[in-house]
Design an enzyme around this catalytic site. Structure first.
Site, PDB file in Angstrom:
ATOM      1  N   HIS A 171       0.847  -1.206   0.000  1.00 31.46           N
ATOM      2  CA  HIS A 171       0.000   0.000   0.000  1.00 31.46           C
ATOM      3  C   HIS A 171       0.879   1.252   0.000  1.00 31.46           C
ATOM      4  O   HIS A 171       0.678   2.174  -0.781  1.00 31.46           O
ATOM      5  CB  HIS A 171      -0.905  -0.021   1.243  1.00 31.46           C
ATOM      6  CG  HIS A 171      -1.667   1.249   1.500  1.00 31.46           C
ATOM      7  ND1 HIS A 171      -3.029   1.346   1.354  1.00 31.46           N
ATOM      8  CD2 HIS A 171      -1.257   2.480   1.895  1.00 31.46           C
ATOM      9  CE1 HIS A 171      -3.421   2.571   1.629  1.00 31.46           C
ATOM     10  NE2 HIS A 171      -2.363   3.284   1.975  1.00 31.46           N
ATOM     11  N   GLU A 172       1.879   1.248   0.867  1.00 33.41           N
ATOM     12  CA  GLU A 172       2.741   2.432   1.004  1.00 33.41           C
ATOM     13  C   GLU A 172       3.577   2.661  -0.257  1.00 33.41           C
ATOM     14  O   GLU A 172       3.709   3.787  -0.722  1.00 33.41           O
ATOM     15  CB  GLU A 172       3.635   2.288   2.230  1.00 33.41           C
ATOM     16  CG  GLU A 172       2.876   2.272   3.544  1.00 33.41           C
ATOM     17  CD  GLU A 172       2.117   3.565   3.812  1.00 33.41           C
ATOM     18  OE1 GLU A 172       2.517   4.623   3.284  1.00 33.41           O
ATOM     19  OE2 GLU A 172       1.105   3.511   4.526  1.00 33.41           O
ATOM     20  N   HIS A 175       1.700   4.267  -3.022  1.00 37.63           N
ATOM     21  CA  HIS A 175       1.588   5.730  -2.955  1.00 37.63           C
ATOM     22  C   HIS A 175       2.690   6.384  -3.787  1.00 37.63           C
ATOM     23  O   HIS A 175       2.471   7.413  -4.425  1.00 37.63           O
ATOM     24  CB  HIS A 175       1.698   6.224  -1.507  1.00 37.63           C
ATOM     25  CG  HIS A 175       0.393   6.186  -0.760  1.00 37.63           C
ATOM     26  ND1 HIS A 175      -0.764   6.723  -1.260  1.00 37.63           N
ATOM     27  CD2 HIS A 175       0.080   5.667   0.456  1.00 37.63           C
ATOM     28  CE1 HIS A 175      -1.750   6.543  -0.381  1.00 37.63           C
ATOM     29  NE2 HIS A 175      -1.265   5.898   0.663  1.00 37.63           N
ATOM     30  N   TYR A 186      -4.232  14.796  -2.580  1.00 35.75           N
ATOM     31  CA  TYR A 186      -4.526  13.990  -1.392  1.00 35.75           C
ATOM     32  C   TYR A 186      -5.561  14.656  -0.486  1.00 35.75           C
ATOM     33  O   TYR A 186      -5.296  14.965   0.678  1.00 35.75           O
ATOM     34  CB  TYR A 186      -3.230  13.688  -0.647  1.00 35.75           C
ATOM     35  CG  TYR A 186      -3.320  12.463   0.229  1.00 35.75           C
ATOM     36  CD1 TYR A 186      -3.392  11.190  -0.330  1.00 35.75           C
ATOM     37  CD2 TYR A 186      -3.345  12.581   1.603  1.00 35.75           C
ATOM     38  CE1 TYR A 186      -3.475  10.066   0.467  1.00 35.75           C
ATOM     39  CE2 TYR A 186      -3.435  11.457   2.414  1.00 35.75           C
ATOM     40  CZ  TYR A 186      -3.503  10.209   1.835  1.00 35.75           C
ATOM     41  OH  TYR A 186      -3.592   9.090   2.624  1.00 35.75           O
ATOM     42  N   GLU A 195      -5.985   6.858  -1.893  1.00 32.79           N
ATOM     43  CA  GLU A 195      -5.934   5.846  -0.839  1.00 32.79           C
ATOM     44  C   GLU A 195      -6.397   4.486  -1.358  1.00 32.79           C
ATOM     45  O   GLU A 195      -5.815   3.447  -1.061  1.00 32.79           O
ATOM     46  CB  GLU A 195      -6.844   6.264   0.323  1.00 32.79           C
ATOM     47  CG  GLU A 195      -6.115   6.899   1.469  1.00 32.79           C
ATOM     48  CD  GLU A 195      -4.961   6.049   1.938  1.00 32.79           C
ATOM     49  OE1 GLU A 195      -5.164   4.871   2.275  1.00 32.79           O
ATOM     50  OE2 GLU A 195      -3.831   6.564   1.950  1.00 32.79           O
ATOM     51  N   ASP A 268      -9.201  13.853   8.500  1.00 31.87           N
ATOM     52  CA  ASP A 268      -8.553  12.890   7.612  1.00 31.87           C
ATOM     53  C   ASP A 268      -8.504  13.412   6.167  1.00 31.87           C
ATOM     54  O   ASP A 268      -8.832  12.689   5.219  1.00 31.87           O
ATOM     55  CB  ASP A 268      -9.325  11.557   7.710  1.00 31.87           C
ATOM     56  CG  ASP A 268      -8.694  10.435   6.888  1.00 31.87           C
ATOM     57  OD1 ASP A 268      -7.462  10.455   6.705  1.00 31.87           O
ATOM     58  OD2 ASP A 268      -9.449   9.558   6.423  1.00 31.87           O
ATOM     59  N   HIS A 273      -9.211   8.205   4.092  1.00 31.72           N
ATOM     60  CA  HIS A 273      -9.172   6.788   4.515  1.00 31.72           C
ATOM     61  C   HIS A 273     -10.572   6.269   4.796  1.00 31.72           C
ATOM     62  O   HIS A 273     -10.738   5.117   5.187  1.00 31.72           O
ATOM     63  CB  HIS A 273      -8.327   6.620   5.777  1.00 31.72           C
ATOM     64  CG  HIS A 273      -6.871   6.883   5.590  1.00 31.72           C
ATOM     65  ND1 HIS A 273      -6.318   8.132   5.737  1.00 31.72           N
ATOM     66  CD2 HIS A 273      -5.848   6.061   5.251  1.00 31.72           C
ATOM     67  CE1 HIS A 273      -5.019   8.062   5.513  1.00 31.72           C
ATOM     68  NE2 HIS A 273      -4.702   6.820   5.213  1.00 31.72           N
TER      69      HIS A 273
HETATM   70 ZN   LIG Z   1      -2.315   5.317   2.398  1.00 31.93          ZN
END
Ligand SMILES: [Zn+2]
Length: 318
Positions: A171-172, A175, A186, A195, A268, A273
């Protein structure tokens, strides 16, 4: 006590609203750890750390494209990045579980992108994959800072060490791919898409490593991260957004699975998210409807779209 803090660490896998829940509902120690994590997240984009990582990149030249170039560092519970190098590409296992997990997870992510999409690392030009483990003291997060991966150890009460979850690592890194490909802004809807793209590639990396079909997969994100006793299965569920956890400290999973339930919020970054559950569920529906392996058809549709020049980064933050 209500302590809402905004985080400047947008790419942390644990979003600020979850840490804020712990601050509101947790015991004294849990609150302290969550607050420390939020405060660290606020400061992580420090110039010193960035300069150090830049230097690391210069010293790790890209390879010939046939294998990843991994470098794992140990922060030894400090906050200096990247820390001391403890395992580099081709070196054998060390006695440290988190070092070996970070090495394996980065390798599995590199292989997924390489073998399925022909992509050579995040930048498609052999960028070295740097990961730092044992960051901070009981740090409750993992993040990509634009230069490298950073993993906390968790506290063992709510979260386990963040190297446990391959989908979180993927996931990271995704990005980074999104940042280079299109740079989806974002915040709000484009942020929720950003996300979701990371969850989609994260979950496919996990399924690819296990060679699971869409039907066999659990479609959970971060299932390995919740400590025993936490009432939940994972951080998110792509099959059933909103059902991943319901816990006295963490609260209830706030994700919607349909545009009719889109959440308007200031928190957020506009719910990046939270509303990511909507496109997450769309990917799940398409992949399971097509059947077979998610990456074979649905995954290519998502990847090709991400690289399509008609996709724009979306409106600037409002
Ligand atoms: Zn993320």
């Amino acid at each position: 006590m209500r302590a809402l803090a905004a985080s400047n660490n947008p790419y942390g896998i644990i979003p600020p609203h979850l840490l804020n829940r712990v601050i509101q509902r947790g015991n004294e120690q849990q609150r302290r750890r969550a607050l420390t994590t939020l405060n660290l997240d606020d400061g992580f984009r420090g110039h010193a750390a960035r300069r150090q990582a830049d230097t690391m990149h210069e010293s790790h030249a890209p390879d010939d494209g046939d294998s990843p170039q991994r470098h794992i560092f140990d922060a030894r519970h400090g906050m200096q990045l990247p820390g001391e190098e403890v395992r580099s590409e081709g070196e054998s296992e060390t006695g440290d579980r988190e070092v070996n997990e970070a090495y394996e997870d980065l390798g599995a992510t590199w292989r997924f992108f390489h073998e399925v999409f022909g992509r050579d690392s995040i930048d498609n030009a052999g960028m070295a994959l740097l990961g730092t483990v044992h960051y901070g003291h009981e740090y409750q997060n993992a993040f990509w800072n634009g230069q490298q991966m950073v993993f906390g150890d968790g506290d063992g009460e709510i979260f386990l060490p963040f190297t446990r979850a391959l989908d979180v690592v993927a996931h990271e890194l995704a990005h980074g791919v999104t940042e280079i490909a299109v740079g989806l802004a974002y915040a709000n809807q484009s942020g929720a898409l950003n996300e979701s793209v990371s969850d989609v590639f994260g979950v496919m990396t996990k399924q690819y490593a296990a060679q699971q079909t869409a039907e066999e997969a659990d479609w959970l994100i971060g299932a390995e991260l919740l400590a025993e006793g936490v009432q939940g299965r994972a951080l998110r569920s792509m099959a059933e957004p909103g059902s991943a956890y319901d816990d006295p400290v963490l609260g209830r999973d706030p994700q919607p699975g349909h545009m009719d339930q889109y959440v308007e919020t200031e928190e957020d970054n506009g719910g990046v998210h939270i509303n990511s559950g909507i496109p997450n569920h769309a990917f799940y529906l398409i992949a399971t409807a097509l059947g077979g392996y998610s990456w074979e058809r649905a995954g290519h549709v998502w990847y090709d779209t991400l690289l399509d020049e008609r996709l724009t980064r979306g409106p600037l933050r409002v």
